[in-house]
Design an enzyme around this catalytic site. Structure first.
Site: not given
Ligand code: NAI
Length: 357
Positions: A82, A178, A182
């Site tokens: 990382k 969220g 994803v």
């Molecule tokens: P993203 O940033 O596109 O979406 C996250 C969403 O969660 C945002 O819309 C945000 O407003 C919302 N959010 C934040 N705090 C919140 C809460 N307390 N309650 C409800 N919604 C909330 O992130 P993404 O890429 O969709 O990733 C989602 C999760 O999956 C993260 O934890 C990330 O680390 C994990 N992840 C993502 C990968 C990827 O390919 N994008 C790969 C592996 C893990």
């Protein structure tokens, strides 16, 4: 008692911790290489305005170790690493800063391969890639979250099979926390297959836009989402959502989602297992993106179908994890760790034998 950095490195057997600085640009980055038994250390570049140096060190070490386990269970030839950059991504990220980071990554000679993470995007990877080939990139038409979401769906079906004896989504109830890259794709797939889905997001506008485009999607508040009585709770936002406060409030049968580090700590994993709720370990469920990155380094080049076929094996691995948890009467998160450690140990042994005189 103060723990020294070497004591921490010894405790979890880290290989290397590299501090990188360039005064003129204000670059302060740390690269952690946890374990390269399976291959070069893969891990995202996280750009965040960490409040302290210690916070940045703690984060990079924790995340690098998690990547080792993720790679091991995903069946890819990648180790765990990382990089964290102590900077505000909005005001401090520049081509000069990213290229300087790229030069530091280049000096590691391929031991660490960078990818996207919180605070970085595909364009940033291009900037880093101007200085080093040791950076992941997918073909322009591909999106890493697509592979992650596909993997989450495979894991959800494996969970349904384990608990209900059928992978059928129609009529099953879900909460999705969220609706980002994803979560939104998972929701789309669930709705298309007749599931009943309630979603939430702290970004109200984003949620409203998704509701407008998704007939039948129900909504809840970020405070209540984990409490709703559903078959599957799918965390796709933050980490540590399974903690001592939320655990007694859960009313689901299964927890299976993309968010990293869902368990606040191991004790919460043990408590969750005692409730009888089935927990699909996060780093196995969300490995689709890492598998796609591994595919991008395939000697024949990236092939979408091959990547998806590999991601779909997440379901088989999850079934093995459930079986081990049952046989050994241990929580599923411990079964996943055990299986990951077994793969690393067997590859390490094979390498030792191969180099023995
Ligand atoms: P993203 O940033 O596109 O979406 C996250 C969403 O969660 C945002 O819309 C945000 O407003 C919302 N959010 C934040 N705090 C919140 C809460 N307390 N309650 C409800 N919604 C909330 O992130 P993404 O890429 O969709 O990733 C989602 C999760 O999956 C993260 O934890 C990330 O680390 C994990 N992840 C993502 C990968 C990827 O390919 N994008 C790969 C592996 C893990």
């Amino acid at each position: 008692m103060n723990t020294t950095i070497f004591e921490v490195l010894q405790t979890y057997d880290y290989e290397q911790l590299v501090f990188c600085q360039e005064k003129e640009l204000g670059l302060q980055a740390i690269i952690a290489i946890h374990d390269t038994t399976l291959g070069p250390a893969a891990g995202g570049v996280r750009v965040l305005p960490y409040a302290s140096e210690q916070e940045a060190i703690d984060d990079v070490l924790r995340l690098a170790r998690g990547m080792t386990y993720k790679g091991a269970l995903a069946g890819v030839n990648l180790g765990g690493g990382k990089c964290v950059v102590r900077a505000d991504p909005l005001s401090m990220k520049s081509e000069a800063l990213l290229r300087a980071l790229g030069r530091f990554i280049q000096r590691l000679g391929g031991l660490y391969i960078a990818g996207e993470d919180v605070g970085t995007n595909a364009h940033d990877m291009e900037m880093i890639g101007l200085e080093t080939p040791h950076v992941f990139s997918l073909p322009v038409e591909e999106e890493v979250a697509h592979f992650t979401a596909f993997g989450v769906m495979q894991a959800i079906r494996a969970c349904l099979q384990s608990v209900y004896g059928s992978t059928e989504l129609h009529g099953r109830t879900f909460t999705v926390q969220g609706t980002g890259a994803v979560g939104s794709q998972v929701i789309k797939h669930l709705l298309e297959n007749g599931a009943v889905v309630t979603a939430t997001d702290t970004d109200r506008d984003k949620l409203d836009r998704l509701v407008a485009a998704s007939p039948g999607l129900l909504t809840s508040t970020p405070e209540d989402i984990h409490m709703l009585p559903v078959d599957i709770y799918c965390p796709c936002a933050l980490g540590a959502v399974l903690n001592e406060r939320t655990l007694p409030e859960l009313h689901c049968q299964i927890v299976c989602g993309a968010a990293n580090n869902q368990l606040a700590d191991e004790h919460c994993g043990d408590l969750l297992a005692q409730t009888g709720i089935v927990y699909a370990p996060d780093y196995l469920v969300n490995a689709g993106g890492m598998i796609a990155y591994a595919e991008s380094r395939h000697p024949q080049g990236f092939r979408r179908q091959r990547a998806l076929a590999h991601v779909s094996r997440i379901a088989d691995t999850l079934e093995r994890v459930f079986a081990i948890a049952r046989e050994q009467a241990i929580p599923t998160y411990r079964a996943a760790d055990w299986l990951a450690e077994q793969r690393i140990a067997s590859v390490r042994q094979a390498k030792t034998l191969a180099t023995a005189p």
